[in-house]
Design a protein around this motif. Structure first.
Motif: not given
Length: 401
Positions: A77-80, A95-103, A150-160
């Motif tokens: 996050x702070x890299x961006x 917000x990211x985790x809401x998208x990741x789980x899609x509720x 680490x999938x969470x980390x990679x997915x968040x990088x894409x989301x950013x």
């Protein structure tokens, strides 16, 4: 700071602001190397990414993994976003985790609880990392589920980079590539232990096997490596494959050649295959006495034994509720019965997977199946489900004398 107690994220932010700590790495490559060095990539965190004072409280592996996940997400996050606004960071992570789980799962808490943003994130990280309370502690979750964190980390990088991209779809596609590669790696072993064979058989005979391997002669050239563009994705894939074939502190020729072939497919230097193995070996030697995984010769042995034990325990503790949920889905029961005597079509396999996931969402202690890597347990679950149902379910069952 106690990562197992409510309010730990607010306390951590307080520490960060007070001590003016920053999440600084020379580049993403250095960031990844640190996560591998501290065991996070292997699913066995032994120290935090950014040092914290733990003199007053010795953290468990699960707590360290929780802190590492938060720190890794904060670093991205702070890299961006160069301004150190921690509250904005926490909000964005939710917000990211809401998208990741899609509720569609219980990973994100309902708004009716009126939780603060930090408490919401604590809830999510708890669901992503901590072991299900109804299940005894098992090394399996550290080998598989936590290794896929680490999938969470990679997915968040894409989301950013692009919040229009679905993190859920990205994570599912990447997980498929990872698992395909890992099991092809296992196939390259010329001297397979009985646990390697059991592990492979579990997938090859599973009604869900088609989700990862669309045909019986699935080979490396059929994996869609074009989906991998980030160097971190590629290094992660090689490191997981190395973990998959690890057993005796050495690589067979066939294993080395497969890893080098993977490197070529990923446009990585072939020396990375050797480097990956040496990094894992260094980690093992350094932490043999403190990390459960390497108290055994074969990770595959733990994988099969512990996963089998865990699924049995889940079934026993949720037997009545599971029977009730299954009985309400006559189509699912019919398909499960059919799977015991003949192969199912692709559509039928997909339907079983979808309907089982719907059931898992209704039983809190089965949410382990919704976590990254949780789909690995489905074949075992399907294997044990017939034990819950009437004997007529198994048309080939031979009555006891």
């Amino acid at each position: 700071m106690n990562p197992s107690a409510s309010g730990w994220i607010d306390k951590y932010i307080f520490i960060l602001e007070k001590e003016k700590l920053t999440f600084s790495f020379e580049n993403d490559n250095a960031f990844y190397k640190n996560l591998r060095k501290n065991g996070f990539i292997y699913g066995l965190s032994v120290e935090t990414l950014v040092p914290i004072d733990t003199a007053n409280l010795k953290l468990t592996e699960e707590e360290i993994a929780k802190v590492n996940t938060l720190q890794a997400l904060m670093y991205l996050y702070f890299s961006h976003h160069k301004n150190l606004n921690y509250q904005n960071c926490i909000t964005h992570l939710n917000q990211f985790y809401e998208k990741l789980s899609e509720k569609k799962s219980s990973l994100v808490p309902s708004m009716k609880f009126n939780l603060s943003e930090s408490k919401k994130l604590e809830f999510v990280l708890k669901k992503r990392i901590e072991k299900t309370k109804s299940v005894d502690k098992s090394p399996f979750e550290q080998i598989v589920t936590n290794a896929l964190l680490f999938l969470d980390i990679l997915a968040y990088k894409i989301f950013l980079k692009n919040d229009k991209i679905s993190p859920k779809s990205y994570a599912e596609n990447l997980e498929t590539i990872l698992l395909q590669s890992c099991f092809l790696a296992l196939h390259t072993k010329t001297q397979k232990t009985k646990y390697d064979k059991l592990l492979l058989e579990m997938f090859e005979t599973s009604t869900l096997q088609h989700a990862y391997f669309p045909d019986s002669d699935f080979l490396i050239h059929k994996i869609n490596f074009e989906l991998l563009n980030d160097p971190l994705e590629k290094m992660y894939l090689i490191d997981l494959c190395t973990l998959a074939v690890w057993n005796d502190q050495k690589l067979e020729h066939t294993e080395t050649e497969f890893l080098k072939q993977l490197c070529k497919k990923l446009n990585l230097h072939h020396n990375y295959a050797v480097l990956s193995f040496e990094m894992l070996k260094t980690f093992v030697i350094k932490h043999t006495t403190s990390v459960n995984l390497f108290q055994y010769t074969y990770p595959a042995k733990q994988f099969y034994n512990q996963s089998s034990k865990m699924v049995k325990l889940l079934i026993l503790r949720n037997k009545n509720r599971l029977i009730k949920e299954l009985s309400q889905s006559k189509e699912l029961i019919k398909l499960l019965g059919k799977s015991t005597v003949k192969d199912l079509s692709t559509a039928e396999k997909t339907l079983i997977k979808e309907q089982l996931f719907d059931i898992f969402k209704s039983i809190p202690s089965l949410t382990i199946f919704l976590l990254p890597g949780g789909s690995l347990l489905l074949p075992l679950l399907i294997k044990f489900i017939p034990q819950l149902l009437p004997s007529a379910f198994d048309d080939n069952k031979i009555p006891k004398k």
